[in-house]
Scaffold this motif. Sequence first.
Motif, PDB file in Angstrom:
ATOM      1  N   PHE A  27      27.040  55.764  34.875  1.00 32.60           N
ATOM      2  CA  PHE A  27      25.862  55.193  35.522  1.00 32.60           C
ATOM      3  C   PHE A  27      25.629  53.758  35.077  1.00 32.60           C
ATOM      4  N   SER A  28      25.332  52.919  36.070  1.00 36.50           N
ATOM      5  CA  SER A  28      24.972  51.535  35.767  1.00 36.50           C
ATOM      6  C   SER A  28      23.865  51.083  36.707  1.00 36.50           C
ATOM      7  N   THR A  29      23.048  50.167  36.235  1.00 36.74           N
ATOM      8  CA  THR A  29      21.999  49.593  37.072  1.00 36.74           C
ATOM      9  C   THR A  29      22.068  48.081  37.038  1.00 36.74           C
ATOM     10  N   LEU A  30      21.689  47.496  38.146  1.00 38.47           N
ATOM     11  CA  LEU A  30      21.506  46.047  38.253  1.00 38.47           C
ATOM     12  C   LEU A  30      20.063  45.843  38.684  1.00 38.47           C
ATOM     13  N   LYS A  31      19.330  45.113  37.869  1.00 34.75           N
ATOM     14  CA  LYS A  31      17.896  44.949  38.124  1.00 34.75           C
ATOM     15  C   LYS A  31      17.587  43.485  38.383  1.00 34.75           C
ATOM     16  N   ILE A  32      16.730  43.249  39.336  1.00 37.67           N
ATOM     17  CA  ILE A  32      16.251  41.898  39.633  1.00 37.67           C
ATOM     18  C   ILE A  32      14.731  41.922  39.521  1.00 37.67           C
ATOM     19  N   GLN A  33      14.205  41.107  38.617  1.00 34.24           N
ATOM     20  CA  GLN A  33      12.764  41.094  38.383  1.00 34.24           C
ATOM     21  C   GLN A  33      12.329  39.705  37.904  1.00 34.24           C
ATOM     22  N   PRO A  34      11.517  38.984  38.666  1.00 34.79           N
ATOM     23  CA  PRO A  34      11.051  39.298  40.013  1.00 34.79           C
ATOM     24  C   PRO A  34      12.074  38.883  41.063  1.00 34.79           C
ATOM     25  N   SER A  35      12.093  39.556  42.173  1.00 30.57           N
ATOM     26  CA  SER A  35      13.046  39.223  43.232  1.00 30.57           C
ATOM     27  C   SER A  35      12.561  38.026  44.041  1.00 30.57           C
ATOM     28  N   GLU A  36      13.508  37.287  44.607  1.00 26.02           N
ATOM     29  CA  GLU A  36      13.222  36.120  45.435  1.00 26.02           C
ATOM     30  C   GLU A  36      14.030  36.222  46.728  1.00 26.02           C
ATOM     31  N   PRO A  37      13.571  35.562  47.786  1.00 21.24           N
ATOM     32  CA  PRO A  37      14.308  35.633  49.063  1.00 21.24           C
ATOM     33  C   PRO A  37      15.770  35.236  48.946  1.00 21.24           C
ATOM     34  N   ARG A  50      22.692  46.652  50.643  1.00 19.50           N
ATOM     35  CA  ARG A  50      22.235  45.465  51.384  1.00 19.50           C
ATOM     36  C   ARG A  50      20.783  45.212  51.027  1.00 19.50           C
ATOM     37  N   LEU A  51      20.528  44.106  50.347  1.00 14.47           N
ATOM     38  CA  LEU A  51      19.183  43.777  49.864  1.00 14.47           C
ATOM     39  C   LEU A  51      18.591  42.655  50.690  1.00 14.47           C
ATOM     40  N   LEU A  52      17.383  42.869  51.129  1.00 15.25           N
ATOM     41  CA  LEU A  52      16.634  41.845  51.847  1.00 15.25           C
ATOM     42  C   LEU A  52      15.307  41.650  51.136  1.00 15.25           C
ATOM     43  N   VAL A  53      15.090  40.434  50.667  1.00 11.09           N
ATOM     44  CA  VAL A  53      13.837  40.102  49.987  1.00 11.09           C
ATOM     45  C   VAL A  53      13.032  39.191  50.908  1.00 11.09           C
ATOM     46  N   LEU A  54      11.874  39.679  51.297  1.00  3.95           N
ATOM     47  CA  LEU A  54      11.051  38.935  52.262  1.00  3.95           C
ATOM     48  C   LEU A  54      10.097  37.973  51.560  1.00  3.95           C
ATOM     49  N   MET A  66       9.000  39.484  48.013  1.00  3.68           N
ATOM     50  CA  MET A  66       9.204  38.547  46.918  1.00  3.68           C
ATOM     51  C   MET A  66       8.295  38.908  45.747  1.00  3.68           C
ATOM     52  N   GLY A  67       8.861  38.875  44.561  1.00  2.00           N
ATOM     53  CA  GLY A  67       8.087  39.169  43.364  1.00  2.00           C
ATOM     54  C   GLY A  67       8.221  40.598  42.886  1.00  2.00           C
ATOM     55  N   GLN A  68       8.720  41.478  43.730  1.00  2.00           N
ATOM     56  CA  GLN A  68       8.869  42.871  43.338  1.00  2.00           C
ATOM     57  C   GLN A  68      10.141  43.069  42.526  1.00  2.00           C
ATOM     58  N   GLU A  69      10.141  44.140  41.762  1.00  2.48           N
ATOM     59  CA  GLU A  69      11.336  44.511  41.001  1.00  2.48           C
ATOM     60  C   GLU A  69      12.263  45.344  41.871  1.00  2.48           C
ATOM     61  N   VAL A  70      13.543  45.048  41.779  1.00  2.27           N
ATOM     62  CA  VAL A  70      14.547  45.790  42.535  1.00  2.27           C
ATOM     63  C   VAL A  70      15.564  46.373  41.563  1.00  2.27           C
ATOM     64  N   THR A  71      15.895  47.632  41.729  1.00  5.22           N
ATOM     65  CA  THR A  71      16.911  48.270  40.887  1.00  5.22           C
ATOM     66  C   THR A  71      17.993  48.872  41.770  1.00  5.22           C
ATOM     67  N   LEU A  72      19.222  48.416  41.542  1.00 10.41           N
ATOM     68  CA  LEU A  72      20.377  48.929  42.264  1.00 10.41           C
ATOM     69  C   LEU A  72      21.163  49.832  41.317  1.00 10.41           C
TER      70      LEU A  72
END
Lengths: 114, 113
Positions: free
Chosen positions: B74-84, B109-113, B15-21
């Motif tokens: 190319f495309s990106t989906l970013k989540i910042q900050p990530s949550e469970p 498959r994204l898992l946010v702890l 949780m809180g980290q940035e995720v880029t797909l």
Amino acid sequence: DQQVKQNSPSLSVQEGRISILNCDYTNSMFDYFLWYKKYPAEGPTFLISISSIKDKNEDGRFTVFLNKSAKHLSLHIVPSQPGDSAVYFCAASPVGGGADGLTFGKGTHLIIQP
Amino acid sequence: DAGVIQSPRHEVTEMGQEVTLRCKPISGHDYLFWYRQTMMRGLELLIYFNNNVPIDDSGMPEDRFSAKMPNASFSTLKIQPSEPRDSAVYFCASSLEIQETQYFGPGTRLLVL
């Protein structure tokens, strides 16, 4: 509010029999409908589609029926085979594509029993 | 063509980290879509692009989510900050036209702890 509804989360059918998956929609602007099939750990794959100007479209073992007055469509698979076991998503698109692309139902898990 | 390519296939983060797909659409497809699949809500459209331009992002849940398409491949989906509650499978799809068949990638498959 769900605009595309698949009310059966799962369906179990014996191999060789007919599988019928149902889908209801509420948006009268939808005019193009698709069925997608999804295996675990894979993305959905296109199966069959139907335009609102038709009431039936057939492709091999798969037939989709559209009842516009009832806002209902169904997918028939006959005869059902073990490889048909998957999650099936119904999807709809409004006239001209619209601003939202495809709207999906939640899916029906079809299990073909030997 | 290899179809729609997504990476990574799996992502586990805190949780809180940035995720880029990431997503590479099928060459020649003008439309690119990002979906999220959860048990509760099924497949939801988050955003879609036409010729690299975002057309409708009304499905993006919050400002924590952002998507870009710097070029046609190319495309990106970013989540910042990530949550469970962001834990889900994220699919990218592409199509020739808006009402044409969409071809899906294998998903992340994204898992946010």
